[in-house]
Each structure stands twice: as structure tokens, then as C-alpha cells.
Design a protein around this motif. Structure first.
Motif, short mmCIF file in Angstrom:
data_model
loop_
_atom_site.label_atom_id
_atom_site.label_comp_id
_atom_site.label_asym_id
_atom_site.label_seq_id
_atom_site.Cartn_x
_atom_site.Cartn_y
_atom_site.Cartn_z
N ILE A 29 90.95 130.08 40.19
CA ILE A 29 92.15 129.24 40.10
C ILE A 29 92.38 128.73 38.67
N ASP A 30 91.40 128.96 37.79
CA ASP A 30 91.57 128.57 36.38
C ASP A 30 92.50 129.53 35.64
N LYS A 31 92.73 130.69 36.22
CA LYS A 31 93.55 131.68 35.52
C LYS A 31 95.03 131.28 35.52
N PRO A 32 95.72 131.55 34.40
CA PRO A 32 97.13 131.14 34.30
C PRO A 32 98.01 131.78 35.38
N ASN A 33 97.70 132.99 35.76
CA ASN A 33 98.54 133.67 36.76
C ASN A 33 97.99 133.51 38.19
N ALA A 34 97.14 132.50 38.36
CA ALA A 34 96.58 132.26 39.70
C ALA A 34 97.67 131.80 40.66
N ASN A 35 97.66 132.34 41.87
CA ASN A 35 98.67 131.97 42.86
C ASN A 35 98.02 131.78 44.24
N PRO A 36 97.34 130.64 44.41
CA PRO A 36 96.61 130.41 45.67
C PRO A 36 97.53 130.40 46.89
N GLU A 37 98.76 129.92 46.71
CA GLU A 37 99.68 129.86 47.86
C GLU A 37 99.97 131.27 48.38
N LYS A 38 100.13 132.20 47.46
CA LYS A 38 100.39 133.59 47.85
C LYS A 38 99.19 134.14 48.64
N VAL A 39 97.99 133.82 48.19
CA VAL A 39 96.79 134.28 48.89
C VAL A 39 96.77 133.73 50.32
N LYS A 40 97.12 132.45 50.45
CA LYS A 40 97.14 131.82 51.77
C LYS A 40 98.15 132.50 52.69
N ARG A 41 99.31 132.81 52.13
CA ARG A 41 100.34 133.50 52.93
C ARG A 41 99.83 134.86 53.40
N GLU A 42 99.25 135.60 52.47
CA GLU A 42 98.74 136.94 52.81
C GLU A 42 97.66 136.87 53.88
N LEU A 43 96.76 135.90 53.71
CA LEU A 43 95.66 135.78 54.66
C LEU A 43 96.13 135.25 56.01
N LEU B 88 97.00 137.82 58.27
CA LEU B 88 95.84 138.51 58.82
C LEU B 88 95.05 137.62 59.78
N GLY B 89 95.66 136.52 60.16
CA GLY B 89 95.04 135.67 61.17
C GLY B 89 94.20 134.53 60.61
N LEU B 90 94.18 134.39 59.29
CA LEU B 90 93.38 133.31 58.69
C LEU B 90 94.31 132.21 58.19
N THR B 91 94.87 131.46 59.12
CA THR B 91 95.81 130.41 58.76
C THR B 91 95.06 129.15 58.37
N PRO B 92 95.39 128.57 57.20
CA PRO B 92 94.68 127.36 56.76
C PRO B 92 94.96 126.18 57.69
N GLU B 93 94.03 125.24 57.72
CA GLU B 93 94.20 124.04 58.55
C GLU B 93 95.49 123.29 58.20
N GLU B 94 95.77 123.20 56.91
CA GLU B 94 96.96 122.47 56.46
C GLU B 94 98.26 123.10 56.98
N TRP B 95 98.20 124.35 57.39
CA TRP B 95 99.36 125.02 57.95
C TRP B 95 99.25 125.15 59.48
N ALA C 161 88.79 126.82 50.51
CA ALA C 161 88.44 126.08 49.30
C ALA C 161 89.06 126.80 48.12
N GLU C 162 89.58 126.03 47.18
CA GLU C 162 90.11 126.63 45.96
C GLU C 162 89.10 126.37 44.86
N ILE C 163 88.62 127.44 44.26
CA ILE C 163 87.51 127.30 43.32
C ILE C 163 87.72 128.11 42.03
N SER C 164 86.92 127.75 41.09
CA SER C 164 86.73 128.63 39.94
C SER C 164 85.22 128.76 39.77
N ALA C 165 84.73 129.93 40.05
CA ALA C 165 83.29 130.15 39.93
C ALA C 165 82.88 130.05 38.46
N LYS C 166 83.77 130.54 37.61
CA LYS C 166 83.47 130.57 36.18
C LYS C 166 83.41 129.17 35.60
#
Ligand code: GTP
Ligand code: MG
Length: 368
Positions: A187-201, A204-211, A218-223
Motif C-alpha cells: 500500500i506504500d506504492k503510489p499506484n496502490a489501489n486497495p479498493e480495486k483489490v477489494k472489488r475484485e476479491l 470471488l466471494g471474499l467480501t470485506p466485513e465493511e461491505w 488488512a492493508e499492509i506494506s511488508a516493506k
């Protein structure tokens, strides 16, 4: 199970060995007195003498049947968590980040040996992580339906989104009935788009609790080590919901994570104990092999004498190199361990011959 030799069969039937050898010859089987006979041949030739050969396979399944537990014998055990995801999405980096948040593993120098599983002590509980990337072992484990995994942490790079191996990982987890915790990484990357990932997932049946779904995200930056503690908390939360338990007070059963031939130490295997307690001196069957636990080392390379449920351990004392995904089952004594191992090897040889299209008949045709 154990084969019988020509001499033993002759004695058992009270006939002369020479007579039996002749009879075998008439059936197209050339033999000597010390030759072991497989079950089919033994029963065929025995029937010629009006004997019936009973297959005393000590019915392998009987000996190896799991011992049922009483509810009061079940004790809480740490979750086994497998990190999965598309190539380069940051699985190894996440594991590194987790190890760095864990004071104990920093102090002891981390994992020097090539071990596929490690144990992390957290304030609120302990977790066993499986380092899947690059593991041959993992293919076998996936194929067996993630037998050892309680939770999958699905790593998806926020700049890349759902990819082929992301889908594959979801399918494996679903097939195995294993809950998924999503870690949106980078998520540290400038072109990071977590919302898009959530939509895609979500598709596939992995709907976040907030939705309104029930998947933990979890939104993370391992680096940059952002959000790692939160992810660990979600993992522990998910684990709590599973109420993971095992009986530590019985002979151990486990699964091989990886195995190899060590120059100095012989065959070694990393085993994850599923139930019971594995101890030095235990006799066991492991895949086609058997053995006695001579030495055990935890993920930090420390020698240990016993290991309980969920924990990974490297063992020494196996007769050969087992395969990833093979089960390890502690048995009463060496004799049984050996018998089961020999029985399995014989079965495998037979299966191999059948696959190669070799029957005894055409084997002899070729010789003649
Ligand atoms: P495989 O084992 O090959 O499947 O890859 P992996 O999923 O283990 O990915 P790995 O951890 O090796 O990371 C791949 C690359 O992404 C490396 O160059 C990392 O430095 C980089 N990377 C991982 N996590 C992050 C992150 O949070 N932010 C940024 N910017 N880069 C990251
Ligand atoms: Mg990796």
C-alpha cells in the motif's frame, strides 16, 4: 503385509521346499528357497496344495487408525497459517516483516536452516507460519487439500490486483474449507489501489466485513512494515473463531512439510505435529519409510526432546527420505514400523510394475 518366502510357505504347509519350487515352476514362477512370494503368488500356489493363504496385512489401516479423543482431552493449540498468493506479491517480505516484529526470532538469529515452517510468539498467542514460496513441498501439500493449514493468508499486491495464482490460492483454500484472511500488500506504492483489490476479491466471494461480508482484510506494506500488527491480530481473531484444539497426550501424528538427504545426518524431515506429542525414541512410520526419532530440532535449530500439536520440528532417524505431504504416525514398536514400511514399499513396487506394463508372465517371456 510381510512377504513369505518359499521355504516358510513350504514349512507352513508341511510340504518339501523342492515340491513347492516345482509347483511354482509349473505356474511359470522360477524361485529359490529364500525367495519372497507376493500375496497373489503365495495364495495361488498354496491353493494347489489345498491351502488358503490369509493376508496378514496386520491390516495397515487398523494399526494406523487415529485414536478418537474425548472432548476433555482436547487442549487449545496454535493456528497453522499458510501464506499464499501470486508471485512477487510479497509473501516472503511479509514473513520477514513478521519475523522482525517478533523479538525472540531476532534474538536467536532467525532461520538459518532451510525450514518451511516457523513459530512466532505474540503477546496474545502463538502462530505457526508456513513459508510456502518456492517449496516443492507445497505442491504436494496443496494437492492434499492443505491438510495442515488452519488459515490461509492471501497476499495480494495493491498495485497488481487479483492474478492467476491469487485465484488458484482461493480455490485451494475453498476446497480445503480453510478460511482466508486477506493481506493487501504494497500500500506504500503510489499506484496502490486497495479498493480495486477489494472489488475484485468480492467478486470471488471474499467480501470485506465493511461491505457486509465476512472476510477479514488488512492493508499492509511488508516493506515499510505498515499494518503488520493489525494483520497478526486479525489472524489471531480468525484463529479464535476456529477454536483449534488437539489432544497432546497420545502418540503423535504429523505431516511432512519438507524432507531431504543431509550429507552428515542422513534423511531429515520437517514435520508438523497434528496431534499427540512426538518424543525422542518414538518409533514411527513415515510415507514408505520408518524410523526412530533420534534427534529433533525446532525452527531455531535448538535441540528438543518433545513436540506438541501444531509445532514444526526437524527430525532425524528416518530410514529414507519421505515426500512432502506424507504422514508420520507413531507406532508401538520397531517391528510394526518396519512391517508397515515394507508392506508399503512392496505395494509401491507392485504398482510401479503394473504401470510399466510388466506382469510376471511377460517378464519370463523376455528372459526365455
Ligand atoms: P515469490 O516467492 O516469488 O512468489 O514472491 P513473494 O510473493 O514472496 O514476493 P517477495 O516478498 O519476494 O517480494 C517481491 C518484490 O516485491 C520484492 O522486490 C519486494 O521488495 C517487493 N515488495 C514486497 N512487499 C512490498 C511492499 O509492501 N511495498 C513495496 N513497495 N514493495 C514490496
Ligand atoms: Mg517469496
Amino acid at each position: 503385509g510381510e512377504t513369505i518366502t518359499v521355504g516358510e510357505l513350504a514349512r507352513a504347509m508341511g510340504v518339501k521346499a523342492g515340491e513347492l519350487i516345482k509347483k511354482l515352476m509349473s505356474l511359470g514362477v522360477m524361485s529359490t528357497i529364500n525367495q519372497p512370494l507376493d500375496y497373489d503368488t503365495a495364495s495361488l500356489v498354496a491353493s494347489e496344495f489345498d491351502y488358503e493363504v490369509k493376508q496378514v496385512g496386520f491390516v495397515e489401516e487398523d494399526v494406523l487408525k487415529p485414536i478418537p479423543d474425548k472432548p476433555e482431552d482436547l487442549k487449545p493449540r496454535p493456528p497453522v497459517v499458510t501464506v499464499m498468493g501470486h508471485v512477487d506479491h510479497g509473501k516472503t517480505s511479509l514473513l520477514d516483516a513478521i519475523r522482525h516484529t517478533n523479538v525472540i526470532s531476532i534474538e536467536t538469529g532467525g532461520i538459518t536452516q532451510h525450514i518451511g515452517a516457523y513459530y512466532v510468539n505474540l503477546d496474545k498467542g502463538n502462530v505457526v507460519f508456513l513459508d510456502t514460496p518456492g517449496h516443492e513441498a507445497f505442491t504436494a501439500m496443496r494437492a492434499r487439500g492443505a491438510q495442515v493449514t488452519d488459515i490461509v493468508v492471501l497476499v495480494v499486491a495493491a498495485d497488481d490486483g487479483v492474478m492467476e495464482q491469487t485465484r488458484e490460492a482461493i480455490n485451494h483454500a475453498k476446497e480445503a474449507g480453510v478460511p482466508i484472511v486477506v493481506a493487501i500488500n504494497k500500500i506504500d506504492k503510489p499506484n496502490a489501489n486497495p479498493e480495486k483489490v477489494k472489488r475484485e476479491l468480492s467478486k470471488l466471494g471474499l467480501t470485506p466485513e465493511e461491505w457486509g461480508g465476512d472476510t477479514l482484510y488488512a492493508e499492509i506494506s511488508a516493506k515499510k512494515r505498515i499494518g503488520i500488527d493489525n494483520l497478526l491480530e486479525l489472524i489471531l481473531l480468525q484463529a479464535e473463531m476456529l477454536e483449534l484444539k488437539a489432544n497432546p497426550n497420545k502418540p503423535a501424528r504429523g505431516i511432512v512439510i519438507e524432507a531431504r538427504l543431509d550429507k552428515g545426518r542422513g534423511p531429515v524431515a520437517t514435520v508438523l505435529v497434528k496431534e499427540g506429542t512426538l518424543k525422542i525414541g518414538d518409533f514411527f512410520v513415515c510415507g514408505l519409510h520408518y524410523g526412530k526419532i533420534r534427534a529433533m530440532f525446532n525452527d531455531r535449530g535448538e535441540s528438543v526432546r518433545k513436540v506438541g500439536p501444531s509445532l514444526p520440528v526437524e527430525i532425524q532417524g528416518i530410514s529414507g527420505v519421505p515426500e512432502a505431504g506424507d504422514s508420520l504416525v507413531v507406532v508401538k514398536d520397531e517391528k510394526i514400523a518396519k512391517e508397515i514400511s515394507h508392506y508399503r514399499q512392496q505395494k509401491q513396487r507392485e504398482a510401479t510394475l503394473v504401470r510399466a506394463g510388466v506382469s510376471l508372465e511377460n517378464l519370463y517371456e523376455k528372459i526365455e
